[in-house]
Scaffold this motif. Structure first.
Motif, PDB file in Angstrom:
ATOM      1  N   ALA A   1       0.836  -1.202   0.000  1.00 36.91           N
ATOM      2  CA  ALA A   1       0.000   0.000   0.000  1.00 36.91           C
ATOM      3  C   ALA A   1       0.870   1.251   0.000  1.00 36.91           C
ATOM      4  CB  ALA A   1      -0.934  -0.002   1.215  1.00 36.91           C
ATOM      5  N   PHE A   2       1.925   1.251   0.807  1.00 28.39           N
ATOM      6  CA  PHE A   2       2.850   2.381   0.844  1.00 28.39           C
ATOM      7  C   PHE A   2       3.452   2.621  -0.536  1.00 28.39           C
ATOM      8  CE2 PHE A   2       4.267   2.659   5.577  1.00 28.39           C
ATOM      9  CZ  PHE A   2       2.952   2.843   5.956  1.00 28.39           C
ATOM     10  N   PHE A   3       3.897   1.548  -1.177  1.00 31.66           N
ATOM     11  CA  PHE A   3       4.510   1.691  -2.495  1.00 31.66           C
ATOM     12  C   PHE A   3       3.526   2.303  -3.485  1.00 31.66           C
ATOM     13  CE2 PHE A   3       5.058   0.189  -6.804  1.00 31.66           C
ATOM     14  CZ  PHE A   3       6.317   0.680  -7.082  1.00 31.66           C
ATOM     15  N   THR A   4       2.307   1.773  -3.514  1.00 31.24           N
ATOM     16  CA  THR A   4       1.304   2.263  -4.459  1.00 31.24           C
ATOM     17  C   THR A   4       1.017   3.738  -4.239  1.00 31.24           C
ATOM     18  OG1 THR A   4       0.324   0.062  -4.601  1.00 31.24           O
ATOM     19  CG2 THR A   4      -1.053   1.916  -5.312  1.00 31.24           C
ATOM     20  N   LEU A   5       0.808   4.121  -2.985  1.00 34.23           N
ATOM     21  CA  LEU A   5       0.491   5.523  -2.699  1.00 34.23           C
ATOM     22  C   LEU A   5       1.686   6.435  -2.945  1.00 34.23           C
ATOM     23  CD1 LEU A   5      -1.736   5.067   0.449  1.00 34.23           C
ATOM     24  CD2 LEU A   5      -2.451   5.812  -1.821  1.00 34.23           C
ATOM     25  N   LYS A   6       2.882   5.953  -2.671  1.00 25.67           N
ATOM     26  CA  LYS A   6       4.079   6.764  -2.919  1.00 25.67           C
ATOM     27  C   LYS A   6       4.333   6.885  -4.413  1.00 25.67           C
ATOM     28  CE  LYS A   6       8.839   7.346  -1.402  1.00 25.67           C
ATOM     29  NZ  LYS A   6       8.692   8.750  -1.675  1.00 25.67           N
TER      30      LYS A   6
ATOM     31  N   TRP B   1       2.990  10.491  -2.181  1.00 26.00           N
ATOM     32  CA  TRP B   1       3.043  10.622  -0.727  1.00 26.00           C
ATOM     33  C   TRP B   1       4.464  10.352  -0.235  1.00 26.00           C
ATOM     34  CZ3 TRP B   1      -1.361  11.280   2.490  1.00 26.00           C
ATOM     35  CH2 TRP B   1      -2.580  11.266   1.838  1.00 26.00           C
ATOM     36  N   SER B   2       4.828  10.952   0.877  1.00 24.49           N
ATOM     37  CA  SER B   2       6.114  10.636   1.504  1.00 24.49           C
ATOM     38  C   SER B   2       5.903   9.491   2.491  1.00 24.49           C
ATOM     39  CB  SER B   2       6.673  11.856   2.233  1.00 24.49           C
ATOM     40  OG  SER B   2       5.928  12.112   3.409  1.00 24.49           O
ATOM     41  N   LEU B   3       6.977   8.793   2.813  1.00 24.49           N
ATOM     42  CA  LEU B   3       6.859   7.719   3.806  1.00 24.49           C
ATOM     43  C   LEU B   3       6.429   8.262   5.156  1.00 24.49           C
ATOM     44  CD1 LEU B   3       9.868   5.413   2.929  1.00 24.49           C
ATOM     45  CD2 LEU B   3       7.449   4.965   2.600  1.00 24.49           C
ATOM     46  N   TYR B   4       6.899   9.444   5.511  1.00 20.05           N
ATOM     47  CA  TYR B   4       6.496  10.071   6.773  1.00 20.05           C
ATOM     48  C   TYR B   4       4.983  10.276   6.807  1.00 20.05           C
ATOM     49  CZ  TYR B   4       6.074  13.455  10.528  1.00 20.05           C
ATOM     50  OH  TYR B   4       5.706  14.098  11.677  1.00 20.05           O
ATOM     51  N   GLU B   5       4.428  10.793   5.715  1.00 25.24           N
ATOM     52  CA  GLU B   5       2.980  11.007   5.650  1.00 25.24           C
ATOM     53  C   GLU B   5       2.224   9.693   5.753  1.00 25.24           C
ATOM     54  OE1 GLU B   5       2.509  14.881   2.770  1.00 25.24           O
ATOM     55  OE2 GLU B   5       3.103  12.959   1.854  1.00 25.24           O
TER      56      GLU B   5
ATOM     57  N   ALA C   1      -7.560   3.859   8.454  1.00 22.40           N
ATOM     58  CA  ALA C   1      -8.805   3.927   7.676  1.00 22.40           C
ATOM     59  C   ALA C   1      -8.677   4.928   6.535  1.00 22.40           C
ATOM     60  CB  ALA C   1      -9.975   4.303   8.584  1.00 22.40           C
ATOM     61  N   LEU C   2      -8.053   6.054   6.781  1.00 19.64           N
ATOM     62  CA  LEU C   2      -7.877   7.060   5.740  1.00 19.64           C
ATOM     63  C   LEU C   2      -6.883   6.587   4.683  1.00 19.64           C
ATOM     64  CD1 LEU C   2      -8.687   9.832   4.758  1.00 19.64           C
ATOM     65  CD2 LEU C   2      -6.933  10.813   6.243  1.00 19.64           C
ATOM     66  N   ARG C   3      -5.818   5.935   5.126  1.00 23.95           N
ATOM     67  CA  ARG C   3      -4.837   5.382   4.188  1.00 23.95           C
ATOM     68  C   ARG C   3      -5.499   4.335   3.294  1.00 23.95           C
ATOM     69  NH1 ARG C   3      -0.438   3.145   7.413  1.00 23.95           N
ATOM     70  NH2 ARG C   3      -1.582   1.198   7.385  1.00 23.95           N
ATOM     71  N   THR C   4      -6.334   3.479   3.848  1.00 24.48           N
ATOM     72  CA  THR C   4      -7.041   2.461   3.077  1.00 24.48           C
ATOM     73  C   THR C   4      -7.975   3.105   2.066  1.00 24.48           C
ATOM     74  OG1 THR C   4      -6.919   0.936   4.939  1.00 24.48           O
ATOM     75  CG2 THR C   4      -8.559   0.448   3.257  1.00 24.48           C
ATOM     76  N   TRP C   5      -8.682   4.152   2.478  1.00 20.12           N
ATOM     77  CA  TRP C   5      -9.578   4.853   1.564  1.00 20.12           C
ATOM     78  C   TRP C   5      -8.797   5.446   0.388  1.00 20.12           C
ATOM     79  CZ3 TRP C   5     -10.018   9.695  -0.503  1.00 20.12           C
ATOM     80  CH2 TRP C   5     -11.174   9.947  -1.218  1.00 20.12           C
TER      81      TRP C   5
END
Length: 65
Positions: free
Chosen positions: A19-24, A29-33, A40-44
């Motif tokens: 999920a981190f990879f996809t959003l980055k 997005w930054s890893l910090y963010e 729940a917001l990250r999943t959305w």
């Protein structure tokens, strides 16, 4: 045998990192963010990003026909 009593499973963490990879990669997005974003917001955001790219792919396929 995998011990899960004192932590998260390897499968769970792999899903988090995917999920981190996809959003980055697709969202900038930054890893910090990502680490500080509520789950729940990250999943959305992840589901919404995937949905948007699927729509774009469908529109590109229609345009190429």
């Amino acid at each position: 045998m995998e011990l899960t009593f004192f932590g998260l499973t390897d499968d769970y963490m792999e899903n988090v990192y995917e999920a981190f990879f996809t959003l980055k990669h697709y969202g900038g997005w930054s890893l910090y963010e990502l680490y500080n974003l509520p789950i729940a917001l990250r999943t959305w955001w992840l589901e919404r990003t995937i949905e948007e790219y699927k729509k774009q792919n469908e529109e590109a396929k229609k345009a190429s026909k």
